[in-house]
Design an enzyme around this catalytic site. Structure first.
Site, PDB file in Angstrom:
ATOM      1  N   PRO A 747       2.202 -24.066  40.632  1.00 14.98           N
ATOM      2  CA  PRO A 747       3.281 -23.246  41.172  1.00 14.98           C
ATOM      3  C   PRO A 747       4.363 -22.957  40.134  1.00 14.98           C
ATOM      4  O   PRO A 747       4.576 -23.749  39.214  1.00 14.98           O
ATOM      5  CB  PRO A 747       3.858 -24.118  42.285  1.00 14.98           C
ATOM      6  CG  PRO A 747       3.553 -25.513  41.846  1.00 14.98           C
ATOM      7  CD  PRO A 747       2.264 -25.461  41.094  1.00 14.98           C
ATOM      8  N   GLY A 748       5.036 -21.847  40.275  1.00 14.07           N
ATOM      9  CA  GLY A 748       6.169 -21.519  39.402  1.00 14.07           C
ATOM     10  C   GLY A 748       7.389 -21.251  40.263  1.00 14.07           C
ATOM     11  O   GLY A 748       8.262 -22.091  40.440  1.00 14.07           O
ATOM     12  N   ARG A 749       7.355 -20.069  40.897  1.00 17.94           N
ATOM     13  CA  ARG A 749       8.490 -19.616  41.707  1.00 17.94           C
ATOM     14  C   ARG A 749       9.026 -20.669  42.674  1.00 17.94           C
ATOM     15  O   ARG A 749      10.226 -20.876  42.804  1.00 17.94           O
ATOM     16  CB  ARG A 749       8.017 -18.395  42.510  1.00 17.94           C
ATOM     17  CG  ARG A 749       9.038 -17.810  43.436  1.00 17.94           C
ATOM     18  CD  ARG A 749       8.389 -16.827  44.420  1.00 17.94           C
ATOM     19  NE  ARG A 749       7.459 -15.942  43.750  1.00 17.94           N
ATOM     20  CZ  ARG A 749       7.791 -14.788  43.206  1.00 17.94           C
ATOM     21  NH1 ARG A 749       9.026 -14.377  43.260  1.00 17.94           N
ATOM     22  NH2 ARG A 749       6.886 -14.044  42.612  1.00 17.94           N
ATOM     23  N   ARG A 785      13.821  -7.650  39.137  1.00 22.90           N
ATOM     24  CA  ARG A 785      12.970  -7.673  40.344  1.00 22.90           C
ATOM     25  C   ARG A 785      13.262  -6.560  41.349  1.00 22.90           C
ATOM     26  O   ARG A 785      12.341  -5.928  41.857  1.00 22.90           O
ATOM     27  CB  ARG A 785      13.040  -9.038  41.027  1.00 22.90           C
ATOM     28  CG  ARG A 785      12.563 -10.186  40.145  1.00 22.90           C
ATOM     29  CD  ARG A 785      12.446 -11.494  40.907  1.00 22.90           C
ATOM     30  NE  ARG A 785      11.293 -11.477  41.789  1.00 22.90           N
ATOM     31  CZ  ARG A 785      11.384 -11.447  43.101  1.00 22.90           C
ATOM     32  NH1 ARG A 785      12.556 -11.449  43.699  1.00 22.90           N
ATOM     33  NH2 ARG A 785      10.296 -11.431  43.817  1.00 22.90           N
ATOM     34  N   TYR A 789      10.043  -4.376  41.743  1.00 23.41           N
ATOM     35  CA  TYR A 789       9.218  -4.718  42.918  1.00 23.41           C
ATOM     36  C   TYR A 789       9.865  -4.323  44.241  1.00 23.41           C
ATOM     37  O   TYR A 789       9.374  -4.748  45.296  1.00 23.41           O
ATOM     38  CB  TYR A 789       9.020  -6.241  43.007  1.00 23.41           C
ATOM     39  CG  TYR A 789       8.481  -6.915  41.791  1.00 23.41           C
ATOM     40  CD1 TYR A 789       7.347  -6.454  41.146  1.00 23.41           C
ATOM     41  CD2 TYR A 789       9.108  -8.068  41.303  1.00 23.41           C
ATOM     42  CE1 TYR A 789       6.852  -7.120  40.039  1.00 23.41           C
ATOM     43  CE2 TYR A 789       8.614  -8.736  40.195  1.00 23.41           C
ATOM     44  CZ  TYR A 789       7.495  -8.255  39.570  1.00 23.41           C
ATOM     45  OH  TYR A 789       7.007  -8.910  38.486  1.00 23.41           O
ATOM     46  N   CYS A 816      21.800   3.068  32.521  1.00 21.01           N
ATOM     47  CA  CYS A 816      21.697   4.508  32.775  1.00 21.01           C
ATOM     48  C   CYS A 816      20.326   4.852  33.345  1.00 21.01           C
ATOM     49  O   CYS A 816      19.463   5.400  32.654  1.00 21.01           O
ATOM     50  CB  CYS A 816      22.011   5.287  31.504  1.00 21.01           C
ATOM     51  SG  CYS A 816      23.754   5.107  31.136  1.00 21.01           S
ATOM     52  N   GLU A 817      20.129   4.468  34.576  1.00 19.79           N
ATOM     53  CA  GLU A 817      18.893   4.730  35.324  1.00 19.79           C
ATOM     54  C   GLU A 817      19.290   4.790  36.795  1.00 19.79           C
ATOM     55  O   GLU A 817      20.047   3.937  37.259  1.00 19.79           O
ATOM     56  CB  GLU A 817      17.905   3.558  35.197  1.00 19.79           C
ATOM     57  CG  GLU A 817      17.309   3.345  33.849  1.00 19.79           C
ATOM     58  CD  GLU A 817      15.950   4.004  33.682  1.00 19.79           C
ATOM     59  OE1 GLU A 817      15.351   4.417  34.692  1.00 19.79           O
ATOM     60  OE2 GLU A 817      15.513   4.119  32.530  1.00 19.79           O
ATOM     61  N   TYR A 846      11.818 -15.679  37.678  1.00 22.70           N
ATOM     62  CA  TYR A 846      11.645 -14.308  37.181  1.00 22.70           C
ATOM     63  C   TYR A 846      12.983 -13.568  37.094  1.00 22.70           C
ATOM     64  O   TYR A 846      13.077 -12.384  37.394  1.00 22.70           O
ATOM     65  CB  TYR A 846      10.618 -13.539  38.035  1.00 22.70           C
ATOM     66  CG  TYR A 846       9.321 -14.296  38.099  1.00 22.70           C
ATOM     67  CD1 TYR A 846       8.488 -14.361  36.973  1.00 22.70           C
ATOM     68  CD2 TYR A 846       8.962 -15.020  39.231  1.00 22.70           C
ATOM     69  CE1 TYR A 846       7.337 -15.120  36.996  1.00 22.70           C
ATOM     70  CE2 TYR A 846       7.799 -15.785  39.257  1.00 22.70           C
ATOM     71  CZ  TYR A 846       6.995 -15.829  38.143  1.00 22.70           C
ATOM     72  OH  TYR A 846       5.860 -16.578  38.166  1.00 22.70           O
TER      73      TYR A 846
END
Ligand code: ADP
Ligand code: ASP
Ligand code: MG
Length: 867
Positions: A747-749, A785, A789, A816-817, A846
């Site tokens: 596991p990570g998250r 994120r 996502y 600037c997006e 993340y």
């Protein structure tokens, strides 16, 4: 002179199984009867279901009718259940004596042995007869003058053309056209009545049944017969939702629907209303309300003919147990009468066809799941009939997934993401109804449940609908649930507010990690006894202090690049290499060489490295990463299985891989699969284990199975946490089935997400064309994120945590997006001003690791809190 009852005198209330199974719910029923009776002198008819689970038990008696002893035992268990409930209600159990005698007599009844449907109907009817009797006794004991009414005296089954014997007895429809005379006769002077749902009088004077879930329809029939003011369906959810709230917690309450929409939602699978209950109310123009017995104060759903009709997807439903019959014509291309020939055979068997798709040579139809199909061999008989005129194939079990809403045709171009979602699966049939209310996809049953939350997210949760939200959509099930329950676990950062403000004073944007939370998650996983080894996937967060904390908790590590390996070993120079996994993806040869030189576990997921660089692997033990054929996770971009994903060896490539391993003299010691990230379904990992065991057995040299990571965390406040206890049980169970392999996870998250927050400062507050925007000094450069996502993170104004919520605002960064948005529609306080500190929660995974220097902005700071 006879007093003629006013046409709208009655209010009909129906209470389902869960609503009649507890004493406090009967108190709610009594209270509602009093309130409704006080509404302009209304008279109240309550229709009840059997206690929850009782109809299933009665059905079991019917299904096991050849075992006399078992039947008698089941009857006694039911008798006890009702007597115990009498005790809970403090009602003398004697009130049930006559009814229980009737139930007991059905056991030895000679009709039992001879498969008589009238006996079946009588057995099934007992649940409602018992519950209504109990209810009357209890409410009278509470001082309410209620009368008991036998529903069979008023609801009469009506034979329909082409009904078979089964549906004529066990899934009947009733007459519901009432007249003034009937209304005058109905129930004499009684003002408060209780009757049974589900049952009616059959044409021969015996008992008939309205079909499973049919009590709603009983209420609707009474509503229409009596020209009631309204029919209220009281159940265990506060209304009709945009999807089944038990499958899709983000499903939203539908506040207002017209009859046609409600009909479509009910017929396509929303069990909350029996599909046959809408028509009678619609004809008689009786409104239907849906309400929750546990939350009587909530308004719920109103169905009537006045609801505004707006275009857009209003609900997604699914039905399981669908049977598809695919018919290939044999040499009858374009032959006149082919459809007539085949449909005549469905009619002959009393089967109603639901969806149809046809081409020149094939006709595919769906049959609804019904007890009729399950309990009899009618399908075999149908196939034999059909074989006379065509080649037949039955495809089952399938699920039909339906998008319901007006103007579906004009919305097709907006469904691109939906097609992508379905494109991954095998769709057997697509059908769009000409009433423009319904678009249905039939897929394998196993796929449908997983699809529902994803489709809902695409079509409804994202708010991408062209309808006036406030009028139609109420709160989500998750919000309703969260409002009821105390927050599960208060987020740690609420208690660390001043420490965090002090961190922010040192400079923002800044990530702060709370090590006690990391340890808590680590220990929860360490307690999962069936798991032999745990590797922390450090791509989620490679902060040195976080890594030290996890090392101290006994975790190994999983790296995906040479740089991660180097970082790890410079931090822990004496780290045992067998505690380290290296799982690269399309990495260059040099990275494999470096990892092998360190003697860590190296994962290979295609034959290429073995075939092209055999000398690297000579005499080595390797990990093989398998693609189990599907991907899962919170977003398309993090699903790492299936054809779309670059990861893993598909099962069909195994022989080639094994040959390459043999040629290189490498030994496959560990099998690994990881299908995605953000998974909350505990059943997933045991399933992967079982799949890998199969392959391991084929390979023969495997000693450990790594079922991957991907354990999710709740991002929304009040969201369900990962059920670690259920996970532990599921893992223990699967491990006991195949104890010969060591079980690994990575596991990570799960370990770090909730432990981290991002602190940013407000730069500007503005309003443009009605949209309120709050600028932050962190954008997609700091936390990618949301932009990548569509991920949702809670955002609060930490400087003004206790100020009241303001109007919805968009929280935007300095990049600037247009996509540089951290959160939309957030009710941050109206008092928010420049320099306030914003906190973005659950940013420990993340977050920093994906930060970048786009627009040449500096990387954020990192800091750790420990106690
Ligand atoms: P009752 O026993 O009161 O008749 P049911 O179990 O028949 O209750 O119906 C209520 C259930 O319907 C809910 O608990 C929910 O699981 C299910 N359901 C399925 N789809 C929907 C939907 N779209 N909206 C609300 N509930 C739904
Ligand atoms: N008791 C019946 C059933 O379970 C009818 C109902 O609850 O609506 O199907
Ligand atoms: Mg029901």
């Amino acid at each position: 002179m006879i007093a003629i009852a006013r046409a709208d005198d009655w209010i009909v209330l129906k209470f389902g199984g869960t609503s009649v199974s507890r004493r406090h719910r009967w108190d709610v029923i009594g209270q509602l009867m009093r309130e409704r009776a006080g509404e302009q002198q209304a008279r109240v008819l309550v229709v009840v279901s059997a206690l929850s689970g009782v109809t299933n038990e009665l059905q079991a008696i019917v299904d096991h009718r050849d075992e006399a002893q078992a039947v008698a035992e089941r009857i006694e268990a039911l008798a006890r259940r009702h007597q115990d409930f009498c005790a809970e209600l403090q009602v003398d159990a004697g009130v049930l004596d006559a009814r229980l005698a009737g139930l007991r007599a059905l056991g030895p009844d000679p009709r039992r042995a001879s498969d008589r449907l009238d006996w079946v109907a009588e057995v099934l009817a007992q649940g409602e007869l018992l519950s209504s009797t109990l209810g009357v006794a209890y409410l009278r004991s509470q001082g309410l003058p209620v009368e008991w009414l036998d529903a069979r005296d008023w609801l009469h089954a009506q034979a329909l053309p082409n009904q078979n014997e089964w549906s004529r007895r066990l899934s009947v429809s009733c007459r519901y056209q009432g007249d003034a005379d009937l209304r005058a006769r109905f129930a004499g002077d009684a003002r408060l009545l209780i009757t049974q749902g589900f049952i009616a009088r059959s044409e021969d004077g015996g008992t008939a049944i309205l079909g499973r879930g049919g009590s709603d329809t009983s209420a609707a029939y009474f509503g229409a017969l009596l020209q009631a003011r309204r029919v209220e369906i009281w159940t265990d959810v506060p209304g009709m939702f945009t999807a089944n709230p038990r499958l899709v917690p983000d499903a939203r309450l539908l506040k207002r629907l017209d009859y046609e929409e409600a009909q479509e939602i009910a017929s396509t699978g929303a069990k909350v209303l029996h599909p046959r209950c809408i028509h009678p109310c619609r004809e008689a123009r009786v409104p239907i309300w849906i309400r929750d017995t546990e939350r009587p104060q909530m308004t719920g759903t109103v169905i009537d003919h006045r609801a505004a009709t707006l275009p857009g997807v209003k609900a997604i439903s699914s039905r399981r147990g669908i049977v598809l019959v695919s018919m290939e014509s044999i040499g009858m291309w374009q032959q006149v009468g082919f459809l007539a020939d085949i449909f005549e055979r469905f009619k002959r068997r009393g089967l109603s066809v639901d969806l149809i798709s046809s081409s020149e040579t094939n006709v595919t139809v769906s049959l609804d799941p019904s007890d009729n199909l399950v309990n009899s061999n009618v399908l075999d008989a149908l196939c034999a009939d059909l074989a006379e005129v065509c080649r037949v194939k039955v495809i089952t079990p399938c699920s039909a997934v339906t998008l319901v809403g007006r103007g579906m045709r004009s919305l097709l171009h907006k469904l691109t993401d939906v097609w992508t979602e379905f494109g991954r699966e095998r769709v057997h049939l697509v059908s769009q109804s000409s009433n423009d209310l319904n678009l249905t996809f039939v897929v394998d049953e196993a796929l449908a449940e997983g699809l529902m939350p994803r489709l809902h997210e695409l079509l409804i949760h994202s708010g991408a609908m062209p309808v006036d939200e406030a009028e139609v959509f109420g709160p989500s099930w998750r919000q309703i649930d969260a409002a009821d329950s105390v927050p599960r676990v208060a987020s740690w950062w609420r208690g660390e507010r001043s420490a965090l403000l002090a961190c922010a004073a040192k400079g923002t944007p800044r990530y702060v990690y709370h090590l006690p939370t990391v340890r808590k998650r680590a220990r929860a996983l360490a307690d999962v006894g069936a798991v032999d080894r745990r590797f922390y996937a450090l791509k989620a967060n490679s902060n040195a202090q976080v890594l030290r904390a996890l090392d101290a908790e006994g975790f190994g590590f999983e790296c995906v690049s040479q740089a991660e390996l180097d970082t790890l070993f410079s931090l822990f120079p004496r780290l045992d290499p067998t505690r380290v996994l290296f799982t690269p993806s399309f990495a260059p040869r040099s990275e494999y060489a470096a990892a092998l030189a360190r003697d860590v576990w190296v994962t290979v997921d295609s034959a290429y490295p073995l075939q092209q660089w055999p000398e690297l692997f000579r005499g080595r033990q390797i990990v093989l990463r398998v693609d189990p054929g599907y991907g899962l996770g919170h977003h398309e971009k993090v699903r790492t299985g299936g054809r779309e994903a670059k990861f893993g060896l598909p099962a069909e490539a195994l022989p080639e891989f094994m040959a390459a391993a043999r040629a290189a003299d490498a030994r496959i010691t560990v099998l690994h699969a990881h299908v995605g990230s953000g998974i909350l379904d505990v059943g997933h990992w045991p399933q992967v284990y079982a799949q890998l065991v199969n392959i391991a057995d084929r390979i023969g040299t495997v000693s450990a199975i790594d079922v991957g990571g991907g354990i999710g965390v709740p991002y929304e406040p009040g969201g369900d946490p990962f059920d670690i206890a259920a996970f532990a049980r599921a893992m223990a169970e699967i491990k006991s089935a195949w104890p010969q392999y060591a079980l690994w996870i990575e596991p990570g998250r799960y370990l770090v997400a909730e432990a981290g927050v991002l602190l940013a400062r407000v730069t500007q507050v503005s309003e443009k064309l009605g949209v309120r925007r709050i600028g932050a000094d962190a954008g997609m450069n700091v936390l990618l994120r949301p932009a990548l996502y569509n991920a949702w993170h809670e955002i609060v104004n930490l400087s003004r945590l206790d100020d009241p919520a303001g109007n919805a605002a968009e929280i935007v960064g300095p990049i600037c997006e247009t996509g540089d948005v951290l959160g939309r529609r957030r009710p941050l306080p109206a008092t928010t001003v420049e320099n306030d500190v914003l906190l973005v929660a659950n940013a420990g995974a993340y977050g920093f690791v994906m930060a970048n220097r786009y627009n040449l902005r500096e990387l954020p700071q990192e800091e750790v809190l420990d106690d």
